[in-house]
Design a protein around this motif. Structure first.
Motif, PDB file in Angstrom:
ATOM      1  N   ALA A  11      49.066  35.612  34.098  1.00 27.52           N
ATOM      2  CA  ALA A  11      48.524  35.194  35.667  1.00 27.52           C
ATOM      3  C   ALA A  11      47.860  36.136  36.301  1.00 27.52           C
ATOM      4  O   ALA A  11      48.080  36.710  37.259  1.00 27.52           O
ATOM      5  CB  ALA A  11      50.026  34.728  36.402  1.00 27.52           C
ATOM      6  N   LEU A  13      43.339  36.937  36.778  1.00 26.41           N
ATOM      7  CA  LEU A  13      42.142  36.160  37.713  1.00 26.41           C
ATOM      8  C   LEU A  13      41.687  35.229  36.456  1.00 26.41           C
ATOM      9  O   LEU A  13      41.554  33.856  36.818  1.00 26.41           O
ATOM     10  CB  LEU A  13      41.077  37.047  37.872  1.00 26.41           C
ATOM     11  CG  LEU A  13      41.409  38.171  39.117  1.00 26.41           C
ATOM     12  CD1 LEU A  13      40.047  39.092  39.554  1.00 26.41           C
ATOM     13  CD2 LEU A  13      41.860  37.378  40.358  1.00 26.41           C
ATOM     14  N   ARG A  34      54.255  37.575  32.286  1.00 27.74           N
ATOM     15  CA  ARG A  34      55.270  38.663  32.065  1.00 27.74           C
ATOM     16  C   ARG A  34      55.785  39.532  33.276  1.00 27.74           C
ATOM     17  O   ARG A  34      57.171  39.829  33.446  1.00 27.74           O
ATOM     18  CB  ARG A  34      55.162  39.562  31.084  1.00 27.74           C
ATOM     19  CG  ARG A  34      53.986  40.560  31.403  1.00 27.74           C
ATOM     20  CD  ARG A  34      53.242  41.254  30.109  1.00 27.74           C
ATOM     21  NE  ARG A  34      52.243  42.150  30.367  1.00 27.74           N
ATOM     22  CZ  ARG A  34      52.727  43.528  30.842  1.00 27.74           C
ATOM     23  NH1 ARG A  34      53.925  43.937  30.833  1.00 27.74           N
ATOM     24  NH2 ARG A  34      51.902  44.337  31.058  1.00 27.74           N
ATOM     25  N   ARG A  47      36.204  46.192  43.353  1.00 25.93           N
ATOM     26  CA  ARG A  47      35.698  45.093  44.393  1.00 25.93           C
ATOM     27  C   ARG A  47      35.334  44.094  43.489  1.00 25.93           C
ATOM     28  O   ARG A  47      35.044  44.135  42.332  1.00 25.93           O
ATOM     29  CB  ARG A  47      34.393  45.856  44.943  1.00 25.93           C
ATOM     30  CG  ARG A  47      33.248  45.365  44.355  1.00 25.93           C
ATOM     31  CD  ARG A  47      32.054  45.889  44.183  1.00 25.93           C
ATOM     32  NE  ARG A  47      31.592  47.159  44.240  1.00 25.93           N
ATOM     33  CZ  ARG A  47      30.473  47.497  44.898  1.00 25.93           C
ATOM     34  NH1 ARG A  47      29.797  46.524  45.540  1.00 25.93           N
ATOM     35  NH2 ARG A  47      30.183  48.833  44.989  1.00 25.93           N
ATOM     36  N   GLY A 155      44.506  39.745  29.305  1.00 30.58           N
ATOM     37  CA  GLY A 155      44.120  41.194  29.593  1.00 30.58           C
ATOM     38  C   GLY A 155      43.514  42.081  28.517  1.00 30.58           C
ATOM     39  O   GLY A 155      43.712  41.744  27.098  1.00 30.58           O
ATOM     40  N   TYR A 221      37.209  53.092  46.879  1.00 27.47           N
ATOM     41  CA  TYR A 221      36.777  51.896  47.832  1.00 27.47           C
ATOM     42  C   TYR A 221      37.860  51.707  48.987  1.00 27.47           C
ATOM     43  O   TYR A 221      38.745  52.118  48.842  1.00 27.47           O
ATOM     44  CB  TYR A 221      37.159  50.466  47.093  1.00 27.47           C
ATOM     45  CG  TYR A 221      36.439  50.306  45.737  1.00 27.47           C
ATOM     46  CD1 TYR A 221      35.017  49.957  45.761  1.00 27.47           C
ATOM     47  CD2 TYR A 221      36.742  50.718  44.398  1.00 27.47           C
ATOM     48  CE1 TYR A 221      34.439  49.602  44.699  1.00 27.47           C
ATOM     49  CE2 TYR A 221      36.025  50.547  43.240  1.00 27.47           C
ATOM     50  CZ  TYR A 221      34.493  50.098  43.581  1.00 27.47           C
ATOM     51  OH  TYR A 221      33.872  49.938  42.287  1.00 27.47           O
ATOM     52  N   HIS A 274      45.506  51.545  33.783  1.00 28.69           N
ATOM     53  CA  HIS A 274      45.094  50.314  33.068  1.00 28.69           C
ATOM     54  C   HIS A 274      44.129  50.635  32.171  1.00 28.69           C
ATOM     55  O   HIS A 274      43.114  51.277  32.597  1.00 28.69           O
ATOM     56  CB  HIS A 274      44.823  49.225  34.270  1.00 28.69           C
ATOM     57  CG  HIS A 274      45.059  47.942  33.686  1.00 28.69           C
ATOM     58  ND1 HIS A 274      44.103  47.371  32.982  1.00 28.69           N
ATOM     59  CD2 HIS A 274      45.929  46.832  33.775  1.00 28.69           C
ATOM     60  CE1 HIS A 274      44.553  46.239  32.614  1.00 28.69           C
ATOM     61  NE2 HIS A 274      45.697  45.690  33.052  1.00 28.69           N
TER      62      HIS A 274
HETATM   63  C1  FAD Z   1      40.722  51.160  37.265  1.00 27.36           C
HETATM   64  C2  FAD Z   1      39.830  49.737  37.034  1.00 27.36           C
HETATM   65  C3  FAD Z   1      38.659  49.616  37.729  1.00 27.36           C
HETATM   66  C4  FAD Z   1      37.980  48.320  37.914  1.00 27.36           C
HETATM   67  N1  FAD Z   1      36.909  48.120  38.791  1.00 27.36           N
HETATM   68  C5  FAD Z   1      36.508  46.699  38.821  1.00 27.36           C
HETATM   69  C6  FAD Z   1      35.838  46.495  39.879  1.00 27.36           C
HETATM   70  O1  FAD Z   1      35.514  47.311  40.887  1.00 27.36           O
HETATM   71  N2  FAD Z   1      35.200  45.162  39.884  1.00 27.36           N
HETATM   72  C7  FAD Z   1      35.498  44.620  38.688  1.00 27.36           C
HETATM   73  O2  FAD Z   1      34.770  43.309  38.978  1.00 27.36           O
HETATM   74  N3  FAD Z   1      36.163  44.763  37.892  1.00 27.36           N
HETATM   75  C8  FAD Z   1      36.700  45.784  37.793  1.00 27.36           C
HETATM   76  N4  FAD Z   1      37.475  46.144  36.798  1.00 27.36           N
HETATM   77  C9  FAD Z   1      37.859  45.084  35.782  1.00 27.36           C
HETATM   78  C10 FAD Z   1      38.792  44.077  36.263  1.00 27.36           C
HETATM   79  O3  FAD Z   1      39.839  44.735  36.928  1.00 27.36           O
HETATM   80  C11 FAD Z   1      39.238  43.368  35.056  1.00 27.36           C
HETATM   81  O4  FAD Z   1      37.985  42.776  34.417  1.00 27.36           O
HETATM   82  C12 FAD Z   1      39.914  41.928  35.475  1.00 27.36           C
HETATM   83  O5  FAD Z   1      41.326  42.475  36.123  1.00 27.36           O
HETATM   84  C13 FAD Z   1      40.414  41.167  34.199  1.00 27.36           C
HETATM   85  O6  FAD Z   1      41.293  39.935  34.809  1.00 27.36           O
HETATM   86  P1  FAD Z   1      41.913  39.307  33.520  1.00 27.36           P
HETATM   87  O7  FAD Z   1      42.582  38.099  34.186  1.00 27.36           O
HETATM   88  O8  FAD Z   1      41.070  38.954  32.271  1.00 27.36           O
HETATM   89  O9  FAD Z   1      43.058  40.358  32.934  1.00 27.36           O
HETATM   90  P2  FAD Z   1      44.601  40.942  33.795  1.00 27.36           P
HETATM   91  O10 FAD Z   1      44.157  41.089  35.153  1.00 27.36           O
HETATM   92  O11 FAD Z   1      44.864  42.115  33.190  1.00 27.36           O
HETATM   93  O12 FAD Z   1      45.436  40.020  33.553  1.00 27.36           O
HETATM   94  C14 FAD Z   1      46.239  39.646  32.219  1.00 27.36           C
HETATM   95  C15 FAD Z   1      47.689  39.000  32.787  1.00 27.36           C
HETATM   96  O13 FAD Z   1      48.208  38.610  31.605  1.00 27.36           O
HETATM   97  C16 FAD Z   1      49.834  38.962  31.496  1.00 27.36           C
HETATM   98  N5  FAD Z   1      50.122  39.044  30.050  1.00 27.36           N
HETATM   99  C17 FAD Z   1      49.563  40.012  29.263  1.00 27.36           C
HETATM  100  N6  FAD Z   1      50.149  39.710  27.940  1.00 27.36           N
HETATM  101  C18 FAD Z   1      51.159  38.909  28.316  1.00 27.36           C
HETATM  102  C19 FAD Z   1      52.070  38.248  27.498  1.00 27.36           C
HETATM  103  N7  FAD Z   1      52.172  38.668  26.208  1.00 27.36           N
HETATM  104  N8  FAD Z   1      52.872  37.319  28.251  1.00 27.36           N
HETATM  105  C20 FAD Z   1      52.915  36.849  29.491  1.00 27.36           C
HETATM  106  N9  FAD Z   1      51.933  37.616  30.285  1.00 27.36           N
HETATM  107  C21 FAD Z   1      51.094  38.536  29.592  1.00 27.36           C
HETATM  108  C22 FAD Z   1      49.808  40.163  32.389  1.00 27.36           C
HETATM  109  O14 FAD Z   1      50.972  40.548  32.890  1.00 27.36           O
HETATM  110  C23 FAD Z   1      48.512  40.073  33.561  1.00 27.36           C
HETATM  111  O15 FAD Z   1      49.167  39.256  34.673  1.00 27.36           O
HETATM  112  C24 FAD Z   1      38.290  47.392  36.950  1.00 27.36           C
HETATM  113  C25 FAD Z   1      39.387  47.667  35.848  1.00 27.36           C
HETATM  114  C26 FAD Z   1      40.054  48.976  36.090  1.00 27.36           C
HETATM  115  C27 FAD Z   1      41.422  49.127  35.355  1.00 27.36           C
END
Ligand code: FAD
Ligand code: SF4
Lengths: 414, 89
Positions: A11, A13, A34, A47, A155, A221, A274
């Protein structure tokens, strides 16, 4: 056994955007997360660029819990002592907002639930279940949950996609480590210190000594009542790291005068770490196989452009495209939808960015050099000032200029 | 102090450690590097040079997994509903 049309793992984005879009299209969808709640495990800088994803969810933005609209963009070259900054104020054209993930993801999960999605938290998926070459379900503790399609939105580490051989194990070259503190500061102090009108915010990036001259940088930020302050360091440099402990690097950053002045009196309320995928360089990873689609960071959809990191808009968009492919009953078209979108276009356009940004001189040479030059430029000694051209030549002798020119020529590839 | 930083986080202890160093791997160079690299400072080098890890306070970043790899570390996410729970993120 109950069978779902779609199970989304994660869960974040990407997963929530997918579940929300599917639920609105009347598809029954289960999200497994999780953490204790959506967003409990998620970290970002920063951002969100809204423009690329505005039209995918037009109804969402008016009520989204965004922190501040970024109206000032700063960039700072950091030397051992002193720094040189430039700031764009008033001319920021594109809409972007600072946000905090625990708040934002929880809200998006509520929107998905209201639309009809089911969200199960505290549920860790340990494996994907395969039958005759097709992914048919997920393993949660000792139970197998089945679905027509599994959307993997787990993720950056992408352990499940690796487990079924869709992706190779994540490599250091393709990752950066982000560490971050959220520092609480009153709204008034914040707006006063950063010269901000109510509701507006600032984004600042820092390169040079903040990472001891290594590939990476710092970020700041402003949120409504806090500052997100952190560092991102390429994992490639960590494999031969000679610097100090990583967490001390952040303490040093905080104690630099440029930062100490703006966070004074603030209280650290959280410390997070992260990984960030540094995609782009090697093209896109496989996104689909029968029964399985990979979205967001798990698919490597994040770009480090030096002056900004992007991943959240790609996560939202890829989740949306996966949902669209399922809604059209043509899941195999998901890759095509991505290929035709701004996501693939950005990755194609910035293919060389990773190599360019990997040049050590950008962190170890230029920031210090420019700080030294500016420092001498502004020096008025008692015995009379050095001529500007001689000052320039002293800082940039011919052999150096030649290397600067070579670096400059590399810019053409971007 | 890193302990003070970690104390700001909400952390729910699980039943069994989600990261374990595989038998006989305690002297690995990647592991030694983790003493400086783990953002939570959870890797420690003992006087005899063996490295140990304690998972209380782990930020689940995965850095040790990609630096050390599966031959050295047994690495999983902690069980659902345990581990760090970010309130800001
Ligand atoms: C320090 C930092 C700065 C950043 N700055 C920016 C920025 O300014 N602007 C921008 O656009 N992007 C930025 N990013 C990148 C951005 O945060 C990520 O690209 C974005 O969060 C990806 O979203 P996602 O949903 O793919 O993954 P995540 O947000 O990582 O979501 C993955 C989810 O899956 C769940 N999960 C994983 N494995 C399992 C499992 N086996 N069973 C059940 N649940 C599970 C996790 O708990 C989590 O909730 C930054 C990242 C970091 C770390
Ligand atoms: S996952 Fe991150 S915080 Fe946890 S032990 Fe490994 S490096 Fe340290």
């Amino acid at each position: 056994m109950e069978k779902f049309s779609v199970i989304v793992v994660g869960a974040g984005l990407a997963g929530l955007a997918c579940a929300y879009t599917l639920a609105r299209g009347d598809i029954d969808v289960l999200v497994l997360e999780r953490g204790d709640y959506a967003g409990a495990k998620n970290v970002t800088g920063g951002r969100l660029y809204v423009e690329p994803v505005r039209s995918l969810f037009p109804e969402l933005w008016a009520k989204a819990p965004l922190e501040r609209k970024i109206t000032r963009e700063g960039f700072t070259l950091v030397g051992k002592e002193g720094s040189v900054s430039v700031e764009l104020a008033g001319g920021v054209k594109v809409e972007s907002y600072s946000l905090l993930r625990a708040k934002f993801d929880r809200w998006l999960a509520d929107q998905a639930e209201s639309a009809g999605a089911m969200i199960m938290t505290k549920a860790l998926v340990s494996d994907l279940v395969e039958e005759n070459g097709r992914i048919i379900g997920v393993q949660v503790e000792d139970e197998v949950l089945q679905a027509d399609y599994i959307v993997c939105a787990e993720g950056a580490l992408s352990l499940l996609a690796e487990g079924v051989g869709l992706h190779p194990p994540v490599k250091c070259e393709n990752m950066a480590l982000g560490i971050k503190e959220v520092i609480s500061i009153s709204r008034e102090a914040l707006e006063e210190r950063f010269l901000l009108p109510p509701g507006e915010g600032v984004a600042r990036l820092f390169v040079g000594e903040v990472t001891e001259g290594n590939f990476g940088g710092g970020f700041l930020y402003t949120n409504q009542e806090s500052i997100s302050l952190g560092l991102v360091i390429a994992c490639e440099t960590l494999t031969s790291w000679r610097g100090m402990e990583i967490y001390k690097l952040l303490d040093n950053f905080k104690s630099r005068p440029e930062i100490a002045a703006v966070i004074r009196g603030g209280e650290t309320v959280e410390y997070a770490a992260h990984l960030v995928p540094e995609g782009g360089g090697k093209g896109l990873l496989p996104l689909y196989r029968p029964g399985l689609m990979v979205v967001g960071d798990a698919a490597g959809f994040a770009l480090n452009l030096g002056f900004t990191v992007r991943g959240m808009d790609y996560a939202l968009a890829s989740g949306y495209y996966a949902a669209q492919a399922i809604l059209k009953k043509r899941p195999e078209d998901y890759e095509k939808l991505v290929a035709a979108s701004f996501v693939a276009k950005d990755f194609e356009n910035f293919r060389s960015m990773r190599d360019f940004l990997g040049r050590e001189r950008l962190y170890a040479y230029y920031p210090q050099k420019i700080v030294d030059f500016m420092s001498d430029l502004y020096t008025i000694p008692a015995e009379g000032k050095e001529r500007i051209f001689s000052l320039l030549r002293r800082h940039f002798p011919w052999r150096e200029l030649w290397r600067v020119w070579q670096d400059f020529c590399e810019l053409r590839r971007l | 102090m890193i302990e003070e930083k970690l104390s700001k986080n909400v952390f729910k202890k699980g039943e069994s450690p989600h990261i374990q160093i595989k038998n006989g791997c305690g002297f690995n160079m990647g592991l030694k590097a983790m003493v400086k690299l783990c953002p939570a400072g959870l890797y420690r080098e003992g006087e005899d040079g063996t490295v140990t890890v304690s998972v209380d306070g782990c930020l689940e970043c995965g850095t040790c997994r990609i630096i050390c790899g599966g031959e050295i570390l047994f690495w999983r996410y902690p069980a659902g509903g345990t581990g760090v729970q970010y309130r800001f993120g």
